[in-house]
Write a protein that holds these residues in place. Structure first.
Motif, PDB file in Angstrom:
ATOM      1  N   ALA A 216       0.839  -1.205   0.000  1.00  0.00           N
ATOM      2  CA  ALA A 216       0.000   0.000   0.000  1.00  0.00           C
ATOM      3  C   ALA A 216       0.869   1.248   0.000  1.00  0.00           C
ATOM      4  O   ALA A 216       0.554   2.245  -0.675  1.00  0.00           O
ATOM      5  N   ALA A 217       1.984   1.220   0.735  1.00  0.00           N
ATOM      6  CA  ALA A 217       2.901   2.365   0.758  1.00  0.00           C
ATOM      7  C   ALA A 217       3.483   2.618  -0.628  1.00  0.00           C
ATOM      8  O   ALA A 217       3.662   3.771  -1.042  1.00  0.00           O
ATOM      9  N   GLU A 218       3.787   1.543  -1.357  1.00  0.00           N
ATOM     10  CA  GLU A 218       4.295   1.703  -2.726  1.00  0.00           C
ATOM     11  C   GLU A 218       3.248   2.366  -3.615  1.00  0.00           C
ATOM     12  O   GLU A 218       3.574   3.227  -4.435  1.00  0.00           O
ATOM     13  N   LYS A 219       1.994   1.989  -3.447  1.00  0.00           N
ATOM     14  CA  LYS A 219       0.922   2.637  -4.206  1.00  0.00           C
ATOM     15  C   LYS A 219       0.847   4.126  -3.868  1.00  0.00           C
ATOM     16  O   LYS A 219       0.673   4.976  -4.744  1.00  0.00           O
ATOM     17  N   ALA A 220       0.971   4.425  -2.581  1.00  0.00           N
ATOM     18  CA  ALA A 220       0.845   5.810  -2.132  1.00  0.00           C
ATOM     19  C   ALA A 220       1.956   6.689  -2.696  1.00  0.00           C
ATOM     20  O   ALA A 220       1.700   7.800  -3.185  1.00  0.00           O
ATOM     21  N   ARG A 253      13.405  -0.263   0.029  1.00  0.00           N
ATOM     22  CA  ARG A 253      12.864  -0.151  -1.332  1.00  0.00           C
ATOM     23  C   ARG A 253      12.354   1.257  -1.637  1.00  0.00           C
ATOM     24  O   ARG A 253      12.110   1.588  -2.801  1.00  0.00           O
ATOM     25  N   PHE A 254      12.182   2.087  -0.595  1.00  0.00           N
ATOM     26  CA  PHE A 254      11.590   3.403  -0.793  1.00  0.00           C
ATOM     27  C   PHE A 254      12.653   4.485  -0.939  1.00  0.00           C
ATOM     28  O   PHE A 254      13.756   4.374  -0.394  1.00  0.00           O
ATOM     29  N   ASP A 255      12.300   5.538  -1.674  1.00  0.00           N
ATOM     30  CA  ASP A 255      13.167   6.694  -1.868  1.00  0.00           C
ATOM     31  C   ASP A 255      13.173   7.505  -0.578  1.00  0.00           C
ATOM     32  O   ASP A 255      12.138   8.039  -0.163  1.00  0.00           O
ATOM     33  N   ALA A 256      14.322   7.609   0.058  1.00  0.00           N
ATOM     34  CA  ALA A 256      14.414   8.291   1.351  1.00  0.00           C
ATOM     35  C   ALA A 256      13.962   9.742   1.264  1.00  0.00           C
ATOM     36  O   ALA A 256      13.443  10.295   2.239  1.00  0.00           O
ATOM     37  N   SER A 257      14.134  10.372   0.116  1.00  0.00           N
ATOM     38  CA  SER A 257      13.756  11.783  -0.031  1.00  0.00           C
ATOM     39  C   SER A 257      12.244  11.976   0.003  1.00  0.00           C
ATOM     40  O   SER A 257      11.760  13.100   0.158  1.00  0.00           O
TER      41      SER A 257
END
Length: 362
Positions: A216-220, A253-257
């Protein structure tokens, strides 16, 4: 046909007369929930036999909905603002502190968003150089009922023009599809509480699994939102170093920025909650009463836990702001070297905005 099967356990919906014509109430009516609807003057008109988690109350909050985070005496507060939008949560997490202070059994939906939105807009205008953080996850999950009532959308749209407001939707569900197409999004943040899957399985009741939340976080983030993650409560049992390390690896997996903030908070509970927590394995650890009356791990243990998780987060997500929730000045100095007000990446987050809603003492 009910399009929201996760609410099939709701048997009764009570609506106070003042809430009847609000858009959110009409959305719920159009959702064809499997429940009987009742019109009442006040919540006191609900029969005693319906004062349970199978009942929803749709109403207009009679008092102020926007509050400072209650914080806790003797501990550093991040001066977050909260909105009493959804009160109560049926997920059933074993450690949920709401069990100790929410005494009205039905879940409550406060549908009048105009007043808190107006207050927030005034705050934004009065504090043009401040970062105003506000969320709806203090007394209920921000998203459990939101796919039906869509109250978060009203805030996101209204606050989008103000680049100094970060409106946070915090959840343990994976139900965010209703938020994805909202435009503009402004500085809205979709936040997920995270823990190792074993802890989720054993302690998080009916909440979504870790991978479901991260999907869900990836979708967001793909839809244009910023993200936040909350390691709270951290429960240090078993091979906790390995298990929390695996969670942090998954966050890599997420972009820290694109991550607005990450919070850490170890398991804590007031004496009143202890009686409702049953015989949980994590309660066999050593806890001591703190200045605010809550029981926490020994300070040395908390410092060890925070230092380990902070170090791994800094490696996996360099530059993402990491802070501690409801911790003492002593622990802050041992883990971070100084208080958050003296750290460039945190000072704006912890800065108190100019407003009359803050209490002099928490």
């Amino acid at each position: 046909m009910n399009s929201f099967p996760f609410l099939d356990n709701i048997r009764h919906i009570y609506v106070t007369e003042d809430a009847l014509d609000f858009p959110a109430t009409q959305r719920a009516k159009n959702a064809h929930l499997s429940a009987t609807w009742h019109l009442v003057k006040t919540k006191n008109d609900i029969p005693a036999e319906h004062l349970n988690r199978e009942t929803l109350l749709i109403t207009c909050h009679s008092g102020r909905m926007l509050h400072p985070c209650p914080g806790t005496r003797g501990h550093v507060c991040c001066n977050y603002l909260t909105i009493d939008l959804y009160e109560g949560c049926p997920l059933g997490c074993s450690y949920c502190i709401m069990q100790s202070y929410l005494n009205f059994a039905p879940m409550i939906i406060n549908v009048d968003t105009k007043r808190p939105i107006s207050e927030l807009i005034k705050l934004a205008k009065d504090n043009p150089d401040a970062e105003i953080r506000v969320g709806t996850g203090e007394v209920g999950d921000s998203n459990y009922l939101d796919p039906v009532f869509r109250l978060s959308e009203e805030f996101i749209r209204a606050l989008a023009p103000y680049n100094n407001i970060s409106f946070e939707v915090k959840t343990k569900t994976a139900w965010i599809d209703h938020l994805l197409d909202i435009e503009p999004k402004g500085r809205a943040v979709i936040a997920f509480s995270v823990n190792p899957q074993r802890v989720i399985d054993e302690e998080d009741g009916d909440a979504a699994g870790l991978e479901e939340r991260l999907t869900a976080a990836e979708k967001a983030i793909k839809a244009g939102y910023r993200l936040a993650f909350h390691f709270d409560p951290i429960i240090a049992i078993g091979e906790w170093q390995k298990e929390y390390g695996q969670v942090i690896d998954m966050l890599g997996r997420f972009d820290a920025s694109r991550i607005a903030w990450i919070s850490m908070g170890t398991i804590r509970y007031p004496a009143a909650l202890r009686k409702k927590m049953a015989d949980r394995p994590y309660l066999y650890d050593e806890f001591i009463p703190s200045k605010d009356g809550k029981f926490r791990y020994l300070q040395k243990r908390r410092v060890e836990i925070y230092s380990r998780i902070k170090e791994e987060l800094n490696k996996a997500l360099p530059g993402a702001p990491v802070y501690m929730c409801m911790e003492s000045s002593a622990v802050w100095k041992k883990v971070f070297g100084s208080l958050p007000q003296k750290q460039q990446e945190l000072c704006n987050i912890f800065k108190r905005v100019k407003t009359d809603i803050y209490r002099e003492e928490h």
